[in-house]
Design an enzyme around this catalytic site. Structure first.
Site, PDB file in Angstrom:
ATOM      1  N   LEU A 124       1.131  -1.152  -0.403  1.00  0.00           N
ATOM      2  CA  LEU A 124      -0.069  -0.252   0.122  1.00  0.00           C
ATOM      3  C   LEU A 124       1.049   1.191  -0.024  1.00  0.00           C
ATOM      4  CD1 LEU A 124      -2.805   1.117   0.377  1.00  0.00           C
ATOM      5  CD2 LEU A 124      -2.475   0.566   2.486  1.00  0.00           C
ATOM      6  N   GLU A 126       3.682   4.237  -0.485  1.00  0.00           N
ATOM      7  CA  GLU A 126       4.585   4.509  -1.183  1.00  0.00           C
ATOM      8  C   GLU A 126       5.242   5.608  -1.016  1.00  0.00           C
ATOM      9  OE1 GLU A 126       2.512   6.272  -5.286  1.00  0.00           O
ATOM     10  OE2 GLU A 126       0.612   3.889  -4.694  1.00  0.00           O
ATOM     11  N   ALA A 129       3.094   8.146   0.009  1.00  0.00           N
ATOM     12  CA  ALA A 129       1.832   7.845   0.116  1.00  0.00           C
ATOM     13  C   ALA A 129       2.503   7.431   1.380  1.00  0.00           C
ATOM     14  CB  ALA A 129       0.544   7.600  -0.922  1.00  0.00           C
ATOM     15  N   GLY A 130       1.821   7.594   2.709  1.00  0.00           N
ATOM     16  CA  GLY A 130       1.762   7.117   4.068  1.00  0.00           C
ATOM     17  C   GLY A 130       0.609   6.219   5.089  1.00  0.00           C
ATOM     18  N   PHE A 155       9.028   0.203   1.951  1.00  0.00           N
ATOM     19  CA  PHE A 155       8.319  -0.054   3.352  1.00  0.00           C
ATOM     20  C   PHE A 155       7.510  -1.685   3.526  1.00  0.00           C
ATOM     21  CE2 PHE A 155       9.338   3.988   4.837  1.00  0.00           C
ATOM     22  CZ  PHE A 155      10.288   4.252   4.547  1.00  0.00           C
ATOM     23  N   GLN A 278      11.027  -0.165  46.732  1.00  0.00           N
ATOM     24  CA  GLN A 278      10.124   0.205  46.162  1.00  0.00           C
ATOM     25  C   GLN A 278      10.063   1.102  45.052  1.00  0.00           C
ATOM     26  OE1 GLN A 278       7.980   2.950  48.146  1.00  0.00           O
ATOM     27  NE2 GLN A 278       6.111   1.594  49.080  1.00  0.00           N
ATOM     28  N   GLY A 340      22.837  -0.095  33.388  1.00  0.00           N
ATOM     29  CA  GLY A 340      24.008   0.229  32.288  1.00  0.00           C
ATOM     30  C   GLY A 340      24.093  -0.953  31.861  1.00  0.00           C
ATOM     31  N   GLU A 363       1.229  -0.648  10.044  1.00  0.00           N
ATOM     32  CA  GLU A 363       0.009  -0.355   9.932  1.00  0.00           C
ATOM     33  C   GLU A 363      -0.947   0.462   9.938  1.00  0.00           C
ATOM     34  OE1 GLU A 363      -1.968  -4.481  10.444  1.00  0.00           O
ATOM     35  OE2 GLU A 363       0.414  -5.146  10.149  1.00  0.00           O
TER      36      GLU A 363
HETATM   37  N1  COS Z   1     -13.388   0.309   5.797  1.00  0.00           N
HETATM   38  C1  COS Z   1     -14.465   0.569   4.554  1.00  0.00           C
HETATM   39  N2  COS Z   1     -14.325   1.420   4.043  1.00  0.00           N
HETATM   40  C2  COS Z   1     -13.788   2.403   4.533  1.00  0.00           C
HETATM   41  C3  COS Z   1     -12.842   2.009   5.994  1.00  0.00           C
HETATM   42  C4  COS Z   1     -12.940   0.679   6.126  1.00  0.00           C
HETATM   43  N3  COS Z   1     -12.472   0.270   7.816  1.00  0.00           N
HETATM   44  N4  COS Z   1     -11.905   3.414   6.200  1.00  0.00           N
HETATM   45  C5  COS Z   1     -13.122   4.268   5.432  1.00  0.00           C
HETATM   46  N5  COS Z   1     -13.538   3.387   4.229  1.00  0.00           N
HETATM   47  C6  COS Z   1     -14.053   4.097   3.243  1.00  0.00           C
HETATM   48  C7  COS Z   1     -14.753   5.414   3.149  1.00  0.00           C
HETATM   49  O1  COS Z   1     -15.404   5.172   3.347  1.00  0.00           O
HETATM   50  C8  COS Z   1     -14.451   6.525   2.234  1.00  0.00           C
HETATM   51  O2  COS Z   1     -15.625   6.081   1.440  1.00  0.00           O
HETATM   52  P1  COS Z   1     -16.368   7.287   0.192  1.00  0.00           P
HETATM   53  O3  COS Z   1     -15.326   7.697  -0.942  1.00  0.00           O
HETATM   54  O4  COS Z   1     -16.795   5.648  -0.572  1.00  0.00           O
HETATM   55  O5  COS Z   1     -16.870   6.800   0.965  1.00  0.00           O
HETATM   56  C9  COS Z   1     -13.199   5.914   1.330  1.00  0.00           C
HETATM   57  O6  COS Z   1     -13.109   4.533   1.741  1.00  0.00           O
HETATM   58  C10 COS Z   1     -12.232   7.186   1.997  1.00  0.00           C
HETATM   59  O7  COS Z   1     -12.090   6.754   3.123  1.00  0.00           O
HETATM   60  P2  COS Z   1     -11.735   8.753   4.137  1.00  0.00           P
HETATM   61  O8  COS Z   1     -12.449   9.189   3.712  1.00  0.00           O
HETATM   62  O9  COS Z   1     -11.902   8.173   5.659  1.00  0.00           O
HETATM   63  O10 COS Z   1      -9.572   8.379   3.359  1.00  0.00           O
HETATM   64  P3  COS Z   1      -8.081   9.529   3.666  1.00  0.00           P
HETATM   65  O11 COS Z   1      -8.085   9.529   2.838  1.00  0.00           O
HETATM   66  O12 COS Z   1      -9.212  10.069   4.982  1.00  0.00           O
HETATM   67  O13 COS Z   1      -7.573   8.514   4.796  1.00  0.00           O
HETATM   68  C11 COS Z   1      -6.912   7.029   6.828  1.00  0.00           C
HETATM   69  C12 COS Z   1      -8.347   7.721   5.883  1.00  0.00           C
HETATM   70  C13 COS Z   1      -6.415   8.328   6.959  1.00  0.00           C
HETATM   71  C14 COS Z   1      -7.838   6.336   8.002  1.00  0.00           C
HETATM   72  C15 COS Z   1      -6.453   6.272   5.634  1.00  0.00           C
HETATM   73  O14 COS Z   1      -5.724   6.786   4.839  1.00  0.00           O
HETATM   74  C16 COS Z   1      -5.432   5.008   6.492  1.00  0.00           C
HETATM   75  O15 COS Z   1      -5.883   4.096   6.999  1.00  0.00           O
HETATM   76  N6  COS Z   1      -4.533   6.290   6.323  1.00  0.00           N
HETATM   77  C17 COS Z   1      -2.991   4.818   7.488  1.00  0.00           C
HETATM   78  C18 COS Z   1      -2.595   3.535   6.289  1.00  0.00           C
HETATM   79  C19 COS Z   1      -1.755   3.002   6.785  1.00  0.00           C
HETATM   80  O16 COS Z   1      -2.171   2.117   7.432  1.00  0.00           O
HETATM   81  N7  COS Z   1      -0.758   2.813   6.561  1.00  0.00           N
HETATM   82  C20 COS Z   1       0.396   1.263   6.704  1.00  0.00           C
HETATM   83  C21 COS Z   1       0.735   0.765   5.563  1.00  0.00           C
HETATM   84  S1  COS Z   1       0.126  -0.567   5.207  1.00  0.00           S
HETATM   85  S2  COS Z   1       1.382  -2.115   6.694  1.00  0.00           S
END
Ligand code: COS
Length: 386
Positions: A124, A126, A129-130, A155, A278, A340, A363
């Site tokens: 996921l 990039e 795009a983290g 990563f 303690q 130490g 995650e």
């Molecule tokens: N289950 C199902 N759908 C989900 C969801 C979930 N848990 N979370 C979000 N969605 C859907 C939303 O409903 C929305 O759908 P619609 O466009 O149809 O309304 C869409 O996904 C976008 O959701 P949202 O607007 O909440 O997205 P954001 O860009 O604001 O991002 C976060 C949400 C920040 C929560 C997300 O980008 C995230 O989890 N980031 C961290 C990523 C991560 O964990 N990276 C680690 C690498 S993987 S090891």
């Protein structure tokens, strides 16, 4: 505390403990020093059936669930969070297939993942795009019966060692996260290659690398779900996999705590074991309380996922947040109790501290977990009409 595990869960925990004691702990320091991937142990985990725990029986797994993944990950992470990660990361890469793949895809990929013949990785993140995963740039363009993928993921846990990669890429750049789709990419697809292998502070036995797609041709039959569903597949995957990180964090915390107790009982200062002071007793009491709180929340969250309870995503984010913060605090305190000696690599406790921090980051950073929890709370409040 007794969590009233089933007989099967106790058997799995005992098996994981035996593997941790006999196979993981003796080689943990060596893998940490050398930064080498534990291929010998992959075979041990595979023979014990550990890769199949989350995979339904009809595809060669044992058809258990997130609770069982949690129990075994916690037990093995007490010995080494890095070595253990190859199983949990393969589960992360496998979840998109379990959650959203069609029957043909499940039949083609799950049996080899269940047996441990193949490892999976989830792609996921990039370079740009983290936390903002929706801003990914990796492109998938339809070309006849295939998609052509171009881009770089970074990563990626198990990145250098997996055979099956579940990849989220942009199919419609005008639709934001709704313009993304999920794909299963095999390691030997033309145009796929593994890039830089990262040199990390902790979890050094785990492979973390770039994976690169250069005109990588992926059959349309390997798209998971419909076009546009990629981000949703990713989010649903993380909802199920985050307890695995919490379990890793909990095991790390417990492993460091056990060493600290042992040391405090045997280290004499001022004519008595430091455990009689303690100052040390209060530290140990706080550490034990934090660990038990994290375990209670984690087991509850895992059971909610397996029961498909309403809004289990909230508990999933909460347990990852709590357990990883506890792991960081407890491992720092464990080093402090060792004084130490704790700072020296001759003793195993500093490794737990180095291994702990990634659990606050991957995650989804703990800042993102708070965001997920807060949004979920607001949705609940809105649904109640408040
Ligand atoms: N289950 C199902 N759908 C989900 C969801 C979930 N848990 N979370 C979000 N969605 C859907 C939303 O409903 C929305 O759908 P619609 O466009 O149809 O309304 C869409 O996904 C976008 O959701 P949202 O607007 O909440 O997205 P954001 O860009 O604001 O991002 C976060 C949400 C920040 C929560 C997300 O980008 C995230 O989890 N980031 C961290 C990523 C991560 O964990 N990276 C680690 C690498 S993987 S090891």
């Amino acid at each position: 505390m007794d969590y009233f595990l089933t007989e099967d869960q106790i058997a799995l925990r005992d098996l994981a403990k035996q593997i941790a004691d006999e196979k993981i702990r003796p080689v943990a320091a060596q893998h940490d020093r050398d930064g080498t991937f534990p291929w010998d142990l992959v075979k041990v985990f595979a023979d014990a059936g550990l890769f199949g725990v989350i995979i339904p029986e009809e595809y060669g797994g044992t058809g258990q669930g997130v609770m069982e993944l949690t129990i075994m990950t916690e037990e093995m992470a007490k010995a080494c969070g890095g070595i253990t990660l190859c199983v949990a990361a393969s589960a992360l890469g496998t979840f998109p297939i379990i959650i959203s793949a069609n029957e043909d895809q499940k039949k083609r990929y799950l049996p080899n993942l269940a047996s441990g013949k193949h490892l999976a990785a989830f792609c996921l993140t990039e370079p740009a795009a983290g936390s903002d995963a929706g801003s990914m740039k990796t492109r998938a363009v339809k070309d006849g019966d295939d998609y052509i993928l171009n881009g770089t993921k970074v990563f990626i846990t198990n990145g250098g060692v997996a055979n099956v990669y579940t990849v989220i890429a942009v199919t419609d750049p005008d639709r934001g996260s709704r313009g993304t789709s999920a794909f299963i990419v095999e390691r030997d697809f033309p145009g796929f290659r593994v890039g830089k292998e990262e040199d990390k502070m902790g979890i050094r036995a785990s492979s973390t690398s770039e994976v690169i797609f250069e005109d990588c041709r992926v059959p349309a039959a390997n798209r998971i779900g419909r076009e546009g569903e990629g981000f949703m597949v990713a989010m649903k995957t993380l909802d199920k996999s985050r307890p695995g990180v919490a379990a890793q964090a909990l095991g790390i915390a417990q492993g460091a705590f056990d060493l600290a107790v042992d040391y405090a009982r045997n280290r004499y200062q001022f004519g008595a074991p430091i455990a009689s002071l303690q100052a040390i007793q209060f530290m140990l009491a706080d550490m034990a309380t934090a660990i038990e709180s994290a375990r209670a929340l984690l087991y509850a969250a895992a059971r909610n996922i397996d029961a498909n309870a309403k809004n289990y995503a909230q508990g999933s984010a909460m347990c990852k947040l709590l357990a990883s913060d506890v792991a960081m605090k407890v491992t720092v305190d464990a080093v402090q109790i060792f004084g130490g000696y704790g700072y020296m690599r001759d003793y195993p406790v500093e490794k737990f501290m180095r291994d702990a921090q990634i659990t606050q980051i991957y995650e989804g950073t703990n800042q993102i977990q708070r965001l997920v929890i807060a949004r979920s709370l607001m949705h609940e409040a809105a649904a109640k009409g408040k």
